[in-house]
Enzyme design. Sequence first.
Site, PDB file in Angstrom:
ATOM      1  N   CYS A 219       8.980 -28.429   3.902  1.00 53.91           N
ATOM      2  CA  CYS A 219       8.228 -27.233   4.294  1.00 53.91           C
ATOM      3  C   CYS A 219       7.330 -27.457   5.504  1.00 53.91           C
ATOM      4  CB  CYS A 219       7.389 -26.760   3.118  1.00 53.91           C
ATOM      5  SG  CYS A 219       6.400 -28.094   2.419  1.00 53.91           S
TER       6      CYS A 219
ATOM      7  N   GLU B  14      -3.072 -28.080  -2.776  1.00 56.42           N
ATOM      8  CA  GLU B  14      -2.655 -29.064  -3.771  1.00 56.42           C
ATOM      9  C   GLU B  14      -3.252 -30.415  -3.371  1.00 56.42           C
ATOM     10  OE1 GLU B  14       1.777 -28.317  -4.131  1.00 56.42           O
ATOM     11  OE2 GLU B  14       1.034 -27.580  -6.051  1.00 56.42           O
TER      12      GLU B  14
ATOM     13  N   ASN C 162      13.502 -28.968  -2.992  1.00 56.82           N
ATOM     14  CA  ASN C 162      13.553 -30.142  -2.103  1.00 56.82           C
ATOM     15  C   ASN C 162      12.884 -31.396  -2.670  1.00 56.82           C
ATOM     16  OD1 ASN C 162      11.102 -28.875  -1.825  1.00 56.82           O
ATOM     17  ND2 ASN C 162      10.933 -29.249   0.367  1.00 56.82           N
TER      18      ASN C 162
ATOM     19  N   GLU D 216       2.307 -22.364  -2.218  1.00 51.57           N
ATOM     20  CA  GLU D 216       2.720 -23.371  -1.222  1.00 51.57           C
ATOM     21  C   GLU D 216       4.020 -22.871  -0.621  1.00 51.57           C
ATOM     22  OE1 GLU D 216       1.204 -25.921  -0.143  1.00 51.57           O
ATOM     23  OE2 GLU D 216      -0.381 -26.200  -1.620  1.00 51.57           O
TER      24      GLU D 216
HETATM   25  P1  NDP Z   1      12.636 -19.942  -3.091  1.00 48.65           P
HETATM   26  O1  NDP Z   1      11.486 -19.182  -2.594  1.00 48.65           O
HETATM   27  O2  NDP Z   1      13.983 -19.362  -2.982  1.00 48.65           O
HETATM   28  O3  NDP Z   1      12.443 -20.329  -4.636  1.00 48.65           O
HETATM   29  C1  NDP Z   1      11.304 -21.004  -5.104  1.00 48.65           C
HETATM   30  C2  NDP Z   1      11.255 -20.915  -6.613  1.00 48.65           C
HETATM   31  O4  NDP Z   1      10.876 -19.590  -7.016  1.00 48.65           O
HETATM   32  C3  NDP Z   1      12.582 -21.197  -7.298  1.00 48.65           C
HETATM   33  O5  NDP Z   1      12.334 -21.908  -8.495  1.00 48.65           O
HETATM   34  C4  NDP Z   1      13.101 -19.809  -7.568  1.00 48.65           C
HETATM   35  O6  NDP Z   1      14.050 -19.782  -8.616  1.00 48.65           O
HETATM   36  C5  NDP Z   1      11.825 -19.085  -7.958  1.00 48.65           C
HETATM   37  N1  NDP Z   1      11.849 -17.635  -7.833  1.00 48.65           N
HETATM   38  C6  NDP Z   1      12.636 -16.868  -7.035  1.00 48.65           C
HETATM   39  N2  NDP Z   1      12.339 -15.557  -7.181  1.00 48.65           N
HETATM   40  C7  NDP Z   1      11.333 -15.483  -8.099  1.00 48.65           C
HETATM   41  C8  NDP Z   1      10.573 -14.405  -8.681  1.00 48.65           C
HETATM   42  N3  NDP Z   1      10.789 -13.139  -8.333  1.00 48.65           N
HETATM   43  N4  NDP Z   1       9.621 -14.705  -9.592  1.00 48.65           N
HETATM   44  C9  NDP Z   1       9.378 -15.995  -9.942  1.00 48.65           C
HETATM   45  N5  NDP Z   1      10.068 -17.047  -9.429  1.00 48.65           N
HETATM   46  C10 NDP Z   1      11.019 -16.798  -8.522  1.00 48.65           C
HETATM   47  O7  NDP Z   1      12.548 -21.346  -2.338  1.00 48.65           O
HETATM   48  P2  NDP Z   1      13.607 -22.515  -2.268  1.00 48.65           P
HETATM   49  O8  NDP Z   1      13.816 -23.086  -3.627  1.00 48.65           O
HETATM   50  O9  NDP Z   1      14.782 -22.040  -1.473  1.00 48.65           O
HETATM   51  O10 NDP Z   1      12.798 -23.615  -1.420  1.00 48.65           O
HETATM   52  C11 NDP Z   1      12.679 -23.567  -0.039  1.00 48.65           C
HETATM   53  C12 NDP Z   1      11.379 -22.920   0.396  1.00 48.65           C
HETATM   54  O11 NDP Z   1      10.274 -23.568  -0.238  1.00 48.65           O
HETATM   55  C13 NDP Z   1      11.133 -23.041   1.878  1.00 48.65           C
HETATM   56  O12 NDP Z   1      10.617 -21.833   2.398  1.00 48.65           O
HETATM   57  C14 NDP Z   1      10.085 -24.119   1.968  1.00 48.65           C
HETATM   58  O13 NDP Z   1       9.314 -24.070   3.129  1.00 48.65           O
HETATM   59  C15 NDP Z   1       9.286 -23.886   0.734  1.00 48.65           C
HETATM   60  N6  NDP Z   1       8.549 -25.093   0.363  1.00 48.65           N
HETATM   61  C16 NDP Z   1       7.185 -25.120   0.512  1.00 48.65           C
HETATM   62  C17 NDP Z   1       6.473 -26.268   0.245  1.00 48.65           C
HETATM   63  C18 NDP Z   1       4.976 -26.309   0.371  1.00 48.65           C
HETATM   64  O14 NDP Z   1       4.369 -27.179  -0.240  1.00 48.65           O
HETATM   65  N7  NDP Z   1       4.336 -25.430   1.110  1.00 48.65           N
HETATM   66  C19 NDP Z   1       7.151 -27.500  -0.188  1.00 48.65           C
HETATM   67  C20 NDP Z   1       8.567 -27.339  -0.360  1.00 48.65           C
HETATM   68  C21 NDP Z   1       9.236 -26.180  -0.073  1.00 48.65           C
HETATM   69  P3  NDP Z   1      15.611 -20.003  -8.282  1.00 48.65           P
HETATM   70  O15 NDP Z   1      15.729 -20.583  -6.924  1.00 48.65           O
HETATM   71  O16 NDP Z   1      16.054 -20.915  -9.347  1.00 48.65           O
HETATM   72  O17 NDP Z   1      16.216 -18.645  -8.360  1.00 48.65           O
END
Ligand code: NDP
Length: 485
Positions: A285, A459, A154, A251
């Site tokens: 998020c 953060e 995002n 996060e």
């Molecule tokens: P995901 O949890 O699907 O993915 C996050 C990242 O982790 C991606 O780069 C993904 O790779 C990677 N990933 C997935 N599986 C693994 C693994 N087993 N080991 C290491 N890395 C892995 O989140 P989204 O990208 O769909 O983002 C949305 C989510 O993020 C929502 O839940 C949102 O609330 C949260 N979020 C939290 C924030 C905060 O600051 N607290 C801010 C912004 C978002 P890939 O997707 O390329 O497979």
Amino acid sequence: MSYDPQPTASHFIDGAYVEDTNGTPIPVIYPATGETIATLYAATPAIVEQAITSARKAQAAWAAMTGTERGRILRRAADMIRERNHDLSVLETYDTGKPYQETSVADATSGADALEYFGGLAGSLTGEHIQLGEDWVYTRREALGLCVGIGAWNYPTQIACWKAAPALACGNAMIFKPSETTPLCALKVAEILIEAGLPAGLFNVVQGMGEVGQSLVTDARVDKVSLTGSVPTGRKVYAAAAEGIKHVTMELGGKSPMIVFEDADIDNAVSGAILGNFYSSGQICSNGTRVFVHRDIKEAFLARLSERLENAVIGDPMDPDTSFGPMVSERQMQIALDYVAKGEAEGARLIYGGKRIERDGFYMQPTVFADVKDDMVIAREEIFGPVMAVLDFEDEAEVMARANATEFGLAAGVFTQNLTRAHRVAARFEAGTCYINTYNDAPVEAPFGGMKNSGVGRENSKAAINHYSQLKSVYVRMGDVEAPF
Ligand code: NDP
């Protein structure tokens, strides 16, 4: 690549773009049209190895520089990001689909703030001197070593900078893996850091899906992992990091409450609800997606909200007048539309939107449900789309209990004119970031992060320094050493 300011290859390692077409292709899809605008390749094991080797090699010399020297480079990068804000914002819009109206003020600029803030702080990082009579202990604040950053889709520029800036300020190297959905922006951050004088290898970007992230997290040469992502991914990454007793920052997601009391300024509360549900098409998020509105003002609130939603300008995200753009992907839009169907099936009252918009790209209408009950799926699960749930309440004790009855604890907001009530409610919220008469501000000066399942660590702010450095205690004895024999 079809668009000029785009990066020229998939990865950025040791100060230069690197390509390896043996990796799985990653199509980059422009969310406003559904067109593929670039194809990148996931990192092969050889690319991951190159990134780790170069980062480890560069880190010791970086940590040996003074904080002021390190900070100067970060601050220079911040200035360059600001100078190039237009191009970076256009790229952010291509990556995410978010309107330029947003990206030009909230993405590269926020990344620059982080680099400037932690660049400024770098020279004042210190340990402590602890007097013990004639003897003493001093502490050295040392880098952790090699940090891995893994980003959600995002805020690809902001997330890369929020992780890189404190990591680099403290003398670490970082390897960043963007989400495969938005792989472009972090490469530009890497390019700018090098141009600003960052020695090669200290900020490497490798692309890939979850398994590339996993191969980084499980590597014994990695000392820390900072993830921005969902709770299920957080659980996996945290567990993998635990195997190697690595430091973590998590996060994660949320389902944050926003409470609107009967004495609230209704227009401000509606503004907060719009910011907390529809900015970035709801893909934030910390969004306040459970909006508890006091029964006495509920209909007035809903009427004003519907009026204000008519003013949303939905369209081409590159048009500076557009204030509501597409969702990041077909998949994410479908997830949100499925939740709309669940809300309707559960008997919530759909008062606005709810449909896909008939045009190219992944557009759905801003959506509001009223009469939502606590046990409905749309009130319990993170949707990560433009779907607001409005719930009624009558008294403070009741609404506090309901607001906190969730596994998440990322953010929470309260709208009221009553000063003591506002602070009492903020103190009782089980959430890492609370807002009084505002919503979703995220200045770099303030800690940001979650309680409960929304994460660990913080953060931004001085608090982030503790998550990217460790203390070493050095005992110094002035007299003789006493031993029992
Ligand atoms: P995901 O949890 O699907 O993915 C996050 C990242 O982790 C991606 O780069 C993904 O790779 C990677 N990933 C997935 N599986 C693994 C693994 N087993 N080991 C290491 N890395 C892995 O989140 P989204 O990208 O769909 O983002 C949305 C989510 O993020 C929502 O839940 C949102 O609330 C949260 N979020 C939290 C924030 C905060 O600051 N607290 C801010 C912004 C978002 P890939 O997707 O390329 O497979």
